[in-house]
Design a protein around this motif. Structure first.
Motif, short mmCIF file in Angstrom:
data_model
loop_
_atom_site.label_atom_id
_atom_site.label_comp_id
_atom_site.label_asym_id
_atom_site.label_seq_id
_atom_site.Cartn_x
_atom_site.Cartn_y
_atom_site.Cartn_z
N ARG A 26 0.85 -1.19 0.00
CA ARG A 26 0.00 0.00 0.00
C ARG A 26 0.88 1.24 0.00
NH1 ARG A 26 -4.70 -0.47 4.60
NH2 ARG A 26 -5.95 -2.09 3.59
N GLU A 27 0.41 2.25 -0.70
CA GLU A 27 1.13 3.52 -0.69
C GLU A 27 0.72 4.33 0.54
OE1 GLU A 27 2.44 6.90 -3.91
OE2 GLU A 27 0.38 6.17 -3.96
N ALA A 28 1.69 5.02 1.10
CA ALA A 28 1.45 5.94 2.21
C ALA A 28 2.20 7.23 1.91
CB ALA A 28 1.93 5.34 3.54
N VAL A 29 1.82 8.29 2.59
CA VAL A 29 2.52 9.57 2.49
C VAL A 29 3.02 9.93 3.89
CG1 VAL A 29 2.39 12.02 1.93
CG2 VAL A 29 1.15 10.35 0.53
N ARG A 30 4.32 9.85 4.08
CA ARG A 30 4.91 10.34 5.33
C ARG A 30 4.88 11.86 5.31
NH1 ARG A 30 10.42 7.62 7.17
NH2 ARG A 30 9.50 8.05 9.21
N LEU A 31 4.44 12.47 6.40
CA LEU A 31 4.27 13.93 6.42
C LEU A 31 5.49 14.67 6.95
CD1 LEU A 31 0.56 14.13 7.60
CD2 LEU A 31 1.48 14.24 5.26
N HIS A 32 6.30 14.05 7.77
CA HIS A 32 7.54 14.65 8.28
C HIS A 32 7.33 16.08 8.80
CE1 HIS A 32 9.74 11.25 6.64
NE2 HIS A 32 9.39 11.55 5.40
N PRO A 33 6.45 16.30 9.77
CA PRO A 33 6.27 17.67 10.30
C PRO A 33 7.53 18.15 11.01
CG PRO A 33 5.09 16.06 11.65
CD PRO A 33 5.59 15.32 10.46
N ARG A 34 7.90 19.41 10.71
CA ARG A 34 9.06 20.03 11.35
C ARG A 34 8.70 21.46 11.76
NH1 ARG A 34 9.87 15.43 10.95
NH2 ARG A 34 11.74 14.31 10.28
N PRO A 35 9.16 21.91 12.94
CA PRO A 35 8.79 23.25 13.43
C PRO A 35 9.07 24.33 12.38
CG PRO A 35 9.91 22.03 15.15
CD PRO A 35 10.01 21.18 13.90
N GLY A 36 8.10 25.23 12.24
CA GLY A 36 8.22 26.30 11.26
C GLY A 36 7.15 27.35 11.47
N ALA A 37 6.90 28.13 10.46
CA ALA A 37 5.91 29.20 10.54
C ALA A 37 4.95 29.06 9.37
CB ALA A 37 6.59 30.56 10.53
N THR A 253 13.25 1.86 15.37
CA THR A 253 12.89 2.24 14.00
C THR A 253 13.88 3.21 13.38
OG1 THR A 253 11.43 3.99 14.87
CG2 THR A 253 10.42 1.84 14.41
N HIS A 254 15.14 3.14 13.81
CA HIS A 254 16.14 4.08 13.28
C HIS A 254 16.35 3.93 11.78
CE1 HIS A 254 18.46 6.60 16.28
NE2 HIS A 254 17.43 6.14 16.95
N GLY A 255 16.03 2.76 11.24
CA GLY A 255 16.20 2.57 9.81
C GLY A 255 15.26 3.42 8.97
N TRP A 256 14.21 3.96 9.61
CA TRP A 256 13.26 4.81 8.90
C TRP A 256 13.61 6.29 9.01
CZ3 TRP A 256 9.43 2.86 5.85
CH2 TRP A 256 9.05 1.53 6.04
N ASP A 261 17.88 13.74 8.74
CA ASP A 261 17.78 13.78 10.21
C ASP A 261 18.73 12.81 10.89
OD1 ASP A 261 15.69 15.71 10.31
OD2 ASP A 261 14.26 14.15 9.72
N ARG A 262 19.64 12.23 10.12
CA ARG A 262 20.51 11.21 10.71
C ARG A 262 21.35 11.75 11.88
NH1 ARG A 262 20.46 5.74 8.83
NH2 ARG A 262 18.41 5.71 7.87
N GLU A 263 21.87 12.97 11.74
CA GLU A 263 22.68 13.53 12.82
C GLU A 263 21.84 13.78 14.06
OE1 GLU A 263 25.07 16.89 11.82
OE2 GLU A 263 25.92 15.96 10.01
N LEU A 264 20.62 14.26 13.88
CA LEU A 264 19.73 14.46 15.02
C LEU A 264 19.42 13.14 15.71
CD1 LEU A 264 17.08 17.01 13.67
CD2 LEU A 264 18.91 17.45 15.31
N ALA A 265 19.11 12.13 14.91
CA ALA A 265 18.76 10.83 15.48
C ALA A 265 19.92 10.22 16.24
CB ALA A 265 18.29 9.89 14.37
N ALA A 266 21.14 10.49 15.79
CA ALA A 266 22.32 9.92 16.45
C ALA A 266 22.45 10.45 17.88
CB ALA A 266 23.58 10.24 15.65
N ALA A 267 21.89 11.63 18.15
CA ALA A 267 21.96 12.20 19.49
C ALA A 267 21.08 11.44 20.47
CB ALA A 267 21.55 13.67 19.46
N ARG A 268 20.10 10.70 19.95
CA ARG A 268 19.19 9.89 20.76
C ARG A 268 18.54 10.71 21.88
NH1 ARG A 268 19.33 4.64 19.23
NH2 ARG A 268 21.11 4.01 17.95
N ILE A 269 18.04 11.89 21.51
CA ILE A 269 17.30 12.75 22.43
C ILE A 269 15.83 12.65 22.04
CG2 ILE A 269 16.96 15.12 23.23
CD1 ILE A 269 19.90 15.64 22.53
N ALA A 270 15.00 12.25 22.99
CA ALA A 270 13.60 11.94 22.69
C ALA A 270 12.87 13.11 22.06
CB ALA A 270 12.88 11.49 23.97
#
Length: 304
Positions: A26-37, A253-256, A261-270
């Protein structure tokens, strides 16, 4: 400036190992919300809505009580609902709007109500071009149970991907085949050998459903076993519309995690793994379902 996110390819094409899964893609659309204006004209999470000034703002009719500091007395009444998601069909072509509509707006009451202890939701479909004289500031909710129901305003980076059903949604025979590690070994080095005792966990975490906010695809399960959702009007099996997630990745789920965002994820900050700051039912997901026969039939939802 628009941002973008790119999900890395899956460790392997699971249909080459289990061809039985191919018809279930099935197709899905990941939305990837990120803080902005975001503006009222953008797709957003927690942003301003394209809402006509002469249209009543939705209120939750469930019981609410609060202390009115202005009058120093307790009051009861309806609670203005809160903008959660605004999504143009141009950003999520999977949406199936009613005729003449091209914009989906999702609101909720930021209170967990009985009997299921979840925030009631409202879906509004409209034509973006038809909203001209806009509401400036909508009424704010007077009762907020948790700050986790107040999304940080975010812009979106929609990305189309392919998903497969959660392990629990597969037939008994297919679950047995996926639990046979010798079948996975045929895929070679692409399979993490650490999963040998529980190959179904490799399937679910790396190959089946993407984590985070998404449109369509397959529903996440785990809090409960799969529960069929039926349209109260026509009885049709309902399909996933939207997953409102309490995070975009975690240790399993780090593979996703998108390349960006790889550098952010490496920090492992919730907090970094949950850009909108939403916490549904203390860390679960809210799954919204719609009737495939008619977008005008009532939707339903489920905590997972």
């Amino acid at each position: 400036m628009k941002h973008s996110r790119t999900t890395p390819p899956r460790p392997l094409d699971v249909t080459t190992v289990f061809p039985e899964l191919a018809p279930l893609a099935r197709e899905a659309v990941r939305l990837h919300p990120r803080p902005g204006a975001p503006s009222p004209y953008d797709s957003s999470v927690g942003g301003p809505f394209l809402w006509p000034a002469d249209e009543p703002w939705p209120h939750c009719g469930e019981p609410h009580g609060w202390w009115d500091e202005a009058t120093d007395e307790e009051r009861e009444g309806p609670n203005p609902m809160l903008p959660v998601l605004q999504l143009h069909t141009r950003d999520a072509p999977l949406l199936r709007p009613p005729a003449g509509a091209d914009l989906l707006q999702v609101l909720w009451c930021p209170v967990e109500h009985e009997p299921d202890l979840k925030p009631p939701t409202v879906l509004v479909w409209r034509s973006a071009a038809g909203a001209t004289d806009l509401l400036g500031t909508p009424p704010a909710p007077v009762v907020v149970e948790y700050d986790g129901y107040l999304p940080v305003p975010c812009v979106l980076a929609p990305e189309r991907i392919t998903e497969y059903p959660n392990f629990l949604e597969l037939s008994r025979e297919l679950r047995q085949r996926l639990s046979d590690w010798s079948r996975w070994r045929a895929a070679g080095a692409a399979v993490d050998g650490a999963y040998e005792p529980y190959p179904q966990a490799f399937y679910d975490s790396a190959l089946a459903e993407a984590p985070g906010w998404k449109v369509g695809g397959w529903a996440p399960w785990g809090l409960t076993d799969p529960v069929a959702r039926r349209c109260e009007v026509c009885g049709a099996g309902m399909t996933p519309l939207l997953t409102v997630a309490s995070g975009e990745w975690d240790s399993g789920t780090h593979g996703w995690v998108p390349y960006e965002d790889r550098e952010l994820a490496a920090a492992r900050i919730a907090e970094l793994a949950n850009p909108p700051g939403v916490q549904v039912s203390k860390g679960n997901h809210l799954q919204l379902y719609v009737c495939p026969e008619s977008p005008e039939h009532p939707h339903t939802d489920l905590i997972q």
